[in-house]
Structure formats: C-alpha cells, structure tokens
Design an enzyme around this catalytic site. Structure first.
Site, PDB file in Angstrom:
ATOM      1  N   CYS A   1       7.373  23.913 -52.114  1.00  0.00           N
ATOM      2  CA  CYS A   1       6.634  25.179 -52.089  1.00  0.00           C
ATOM      3  C   CYS A   1       5.421  25.140 -53.025  1.00  0.00           C
ATOM      4  CB  CYS A   1       7.559  26.337 -52.463  1.00  0.00           C
ATOM      5  SG  CYS A   1       6.776  27.962 -52.316  1.00  0.00           S
ATOM      6  N   ASP A   2       5.657  25.252 -54.323  1.00  0.00           N
ATOM      7  CA  ASP A   2       4.539  25.321 -55.263  1.00  0.00           C
ATOM      8  C   ASP A   2       3.634  24.099 -55.208  1.00  0.00           C
ATOM      9  OD1 ASP A   2       5.222  27.813 -56.253  1.00  0.00           O
ATOM     10  OD2 ASP A   2       6.529  27.000 -57.806  1.00  0.00           O
ATOM     11  N   VAL A   3       4.204  22.921 -54.957  1.00  0.00           N
ATOM     12  CA  VAL A   3       3.418  21.686 -54.995  1.00  0.00           C
ATOM     13  C   VAL A   3       2.529  21.526 -53.768  1.00  0.00           C
ATOM     14  CG1 VAL A   3       5.091  20.505 -56.447  1.00  0.00           C
ATOM     15  CG2 VAL A   3       5.291  20.347 -53.966  1.00  0.00           C
TER      16      VAL A   3
END
Length: 461
Positions: free
Chosen positions: A389-391
């Site tokens: 997600c964040d990456v």
C-alpha cells in the site's frame, strides 16, 4: 600482541561474512562463515579465560545451542522480524549482565574508567533488551502496533529520566553505595527502552529493528572495554556500525528522520476518508462474488508481454508467497517476461520480503530493488501489486504534510495496466489514502492475497 592479532583475524572473518551477505547468491555461504567464526570465537574466549573445566559453562552453552537450533526450525519466515528483535534483545541483556559483573571491579580499586564503561554498557544493554522485547511484541500483535505517546514528542520522559539519572549518579558518588547505582541505572535504562519502543508505530519497525541491532553491537563493544577484551570490542563495533549504516538506509528509503521515528511522530490515523467513487474495483468484486472469471482481468493478463510483480507485507501476512510463485510460473509458461520489484521496507525488517520469496524457490535473479526497477515501469504492460500500500502510493509525491510525503515509492502507476490485490481499500500504516486505487489504468481485487492471487493465475491459463 597475540591477542590483538587473533581478534583481528576474527573481525576480518565477520567483515567477510557481511560482504558475502550483500548478494543473495553468496548470502548462505556468508551466513555459514559467520556462524563458523562465531563458534570459533566462543571456543577461543572459553579457552583464554580458563573455562575449559567449568562444567556449568558447558551446560549452559549446550542449552543455548539447543534453544537456538530449535527456534531456527520452529519459527516461520513471517515471524523472522520478531525473532530478530528478540535476538537483538538477548544480545543487549547478555552485555548488561557482563557489565553488572564488571562494575563490581570498582570496589577492588580498579580504574574508574572500567566502572564507567561498565555503566554505559549496562545502560545500552538494558535499553536494547526492553526495547527489543516491546518491538517483538508489537510485531507479533501481542500489543498494539500504533505509537503510544505518554506526552507529545516524548520530551517529558527524556527530561525526567535524565534528571533521575543525574541525581542517582551524584548520590552514588557522595554515599559510595554503588549497588544502588547499578540497580537504579538498570531500572532507568529498562524503562527508557520500553518508552522508546512504545512510541514507534508499526510502519517504522524496519528502522527500529535496524537501530536495535546496532545498539546490541554497541553494548557489546562497550562491554569489551569494561572487561578489557579486544575481540568483544571489535566484533561489537562491526555489528554496531553495520546496524547504523542499515538504519540510515532504512530512514532514507522511508524519507524518515530518526528522531521523528523514535518520538512516534511519523505514523498517524486515517487522514482522509476513503474514496467511495465507484470504479472498476466494485465491478470486479461483484463478479468475483458470483464465482465468475473476470474477463477484464483475463484480457489484461493475457495481452501483457512484460509483467512486474510488487509484493508487500500483506502478502507476507496472507502467507501467499507460494501462490505468487504459482502465478510467476504460469506467466512464464505463457511466454511473458516477469520481474519482481522490492521496496526496501516492503516487510517488517530489511530483506524480509526477499527471504519470504526465496522460501518458495523464486529465483534471486528476478528480484530487483527500487532503484533498478523504477525506470522499467513506464515500459511495462502490467504490474501486479500484492499486499502493498504505502510503498506504491502516488500520494507520497503530492500529499504535503503527510507521513509519507517525499518517501521514495515504486512507481507502479506508470505501467500501462495495474492489478492490485490488497485486503481492502483502507489506508496503510501511514493513514494516507492510496490514490492508486482510483486511477483509470488500475483494476483492484479486494480480499486475502492467498485467495485473490489464484484468480489471476487462473485468468492467464
């Protein structure tokens, strides 16, 4: 002089181990060389200190070896960050115990320098032990992974602990009761380690694990000064420096400031409400619930010639690496070029994702780090995101003031088509909504990766 030469030989061996472990192809050899040198160093230390005839020492050595081998066989790859955290803690505890014994030398009229180094080793060792135990419990979800701040920024705790330490130190010099100093220093350091780890959120665990690894080495090196052992000084220094270098790499990869990580000021709750605008994900979800193969996924997969797979921690949690291996095999049988893009913090510790993929036999040559794979996304037909997600969140480039702003990401949105297999559309650890999900070239399939990835494999047949 001979002691220094022998210590230098061991240190060179450990440096060689680190060098070999920089490449997946030689990592196993490096690990074995490191284990061999560590075993030799233990035997050398026992001999040099006259412990050959100490039956209790050999008993505990056998017990420790048995425990290590047992843990190595029992612990799953998904639990490796927790185990590393615990081992860091045990290293800190060992240094603290040796430091406690070393501090007693002061009563025999030994130099104050040795007592001071023993006190420093005790502080760092206890901090490492308690901090590592809290980190391991967070990773194991025994305690919540969110940051816990008793006061904003943690400055009040730091000031209070520092003042207490100074008072105890001065009172010890006046009274001469050094046992009080050892006991209170142990308590203060242990409490600070707990506070430090509690303030760190789950997203920043790669940084913390690297830092605590460094602390364990620093504690060992300082302990070496306290007991006047050059081998322990050198080996501890190697671990400490390598851990600090790795910590810096992790901070850079996450665009984190180390002080912000340690004060819990990087991970926040949901900053924006999820985008509920209907797009392809709602259509796919409805089709998948009916048990019907999605034609759009099939067309996208079968028309792609160049495919990049981006795994994340969600894949690790779902234990879907075996399913990913099946998908890769299927794609390659269909004549497609497949590569895997690995973000430095895709797991909960450095290299965690690489180990998980290697566990199921995925070729090391297919793994590419962020700097190598990012230029290729623009020429890629299809990127499949699995549990990340964040990456992969494009908001890192635009959402100023958020925890991930400025963080280097895998630029998957530049691919011609993207399929996302995540558990749901909720934000990741950072709390920042992932704008990738609503882009026109993106298809999202919500659910456990061990169940959703096989639907893509089925589509390519």
């Amino acid at each position: 002089m001979s002691v220094i030469i022998i210590a230098a030989i061991f240190i060179v061996g450990f440096i060689l181990q680190i060098r070999l472990m920089q490449s997946p192809k030689t990592a196993l050899l490096g690990n074995r060389i490191g284990a061999a040198f560590m075993g030799a160093a233990i035997i050398y230390t026992i001999v040099s200190y006259g412990g050959i005839g100490n039956s209790a020492l050999w008993l505990w050595l056998v017990i420790g070896a048995f425990a290590g081998v047992s843990l190595g066989h029992v612990v799953k790859m998904i639990q490796m960050p927790q185990m590393v955290g615990m081992l860091n803690g045990f290293g800190g505890a060992a240094s603290a115990l040796v430091a406690i014994a070393g501090s007693s030398l002061y009563h025999a009229g030994t130099s104050w320098y040795l007592w001071l180094t023993a006190s420093l080793a005790l502080s760092v060792g206890m901090l490492t032990f308690t901090g590592s135990m809290i980190a391991a419990m967070k990773l194991q979800a025994i305690i919540p992974g969110r940051p816990v701040n008793i006061d904003k920024g943690g400055k009040l705790q730091q000031i209070m602990l520092f003042v207490i330490a100074v008072i105890v130190f001065l009172s010890t010099l006046i009274t001469g009761i050094y046992v009080v100093w050892v006991v209170l220093l142990t308590i203060i350091s242990a409490v600070y380690g707990v506070i430090m780890a509690l303030r760190v959120g789950g997203a920043d665990m790669p940084v913390v694990i690297s830092l605590l690894n460094s602390f364990s080495g620093v504690a060992a090196s300082i302990t070496g000064f306290a007991v006047e052992d050059p081998l322990l000084v050198g080996v501890g220094a190697v671990v400490g420096v390598s851990g600090l270098i790795l910590t810096r790499i992790m901070c850079k990869a996450m665009n984190r400031n180390l002080s912000a990580v340690l004060t819990g000021m990087t991970t926040v709750s949901n900053l924006r409400k999820p985008n509920n605008t209907p797009h392809s994900s709602s259509i796919l979800k409805e089709i998948n619930e009916k048990g019907t193969r999605n034609m759009k996924v099939g067309e996208t997969v079968n028309s792609a010639k160049k495919v990049i797979i981006v795994p994340g921690y969600g894949m690790a949690v779902a234990q879907a690496q075996g399913k990913v291996k099946d998908l890769i095999d299927c794609l390659e049988r269909a004549g497609k070029e497949v590569k895997i893009g690995i973000h430095p913090v895709a797991g909960r510790m450095p290299g965690h994702m690489n180990v998980l993929l290697a566990e199921v036999g995925i070729d090391y040559d297919k793994l590419y780090d962020m700097d190598m794979i990012n230029p290729e996304f623009k020429n890629t037909d299809l990127t499949i995101v699995i549990g990340a997600c964040d990456v992969v969140n494009p908001s890192a480039n635009t959402a100023e003031g958020t925890p991930i702003y400025g963080m280097p990401i895998l630029e998957v949105e530049k691919s011609k088509s993207v399929i996302v297999c995540n558990l749901d559309e909720k934000p990741g650890y950072s709390g920042v909504e992932n704008t990738l999900y609503s882009m026109e070239n993106v298809i999202t399939i919500w659910g456990n990766a061990s169940e959703t990835v096989p639907t893509i494999t089925e589509a390519c047949r």
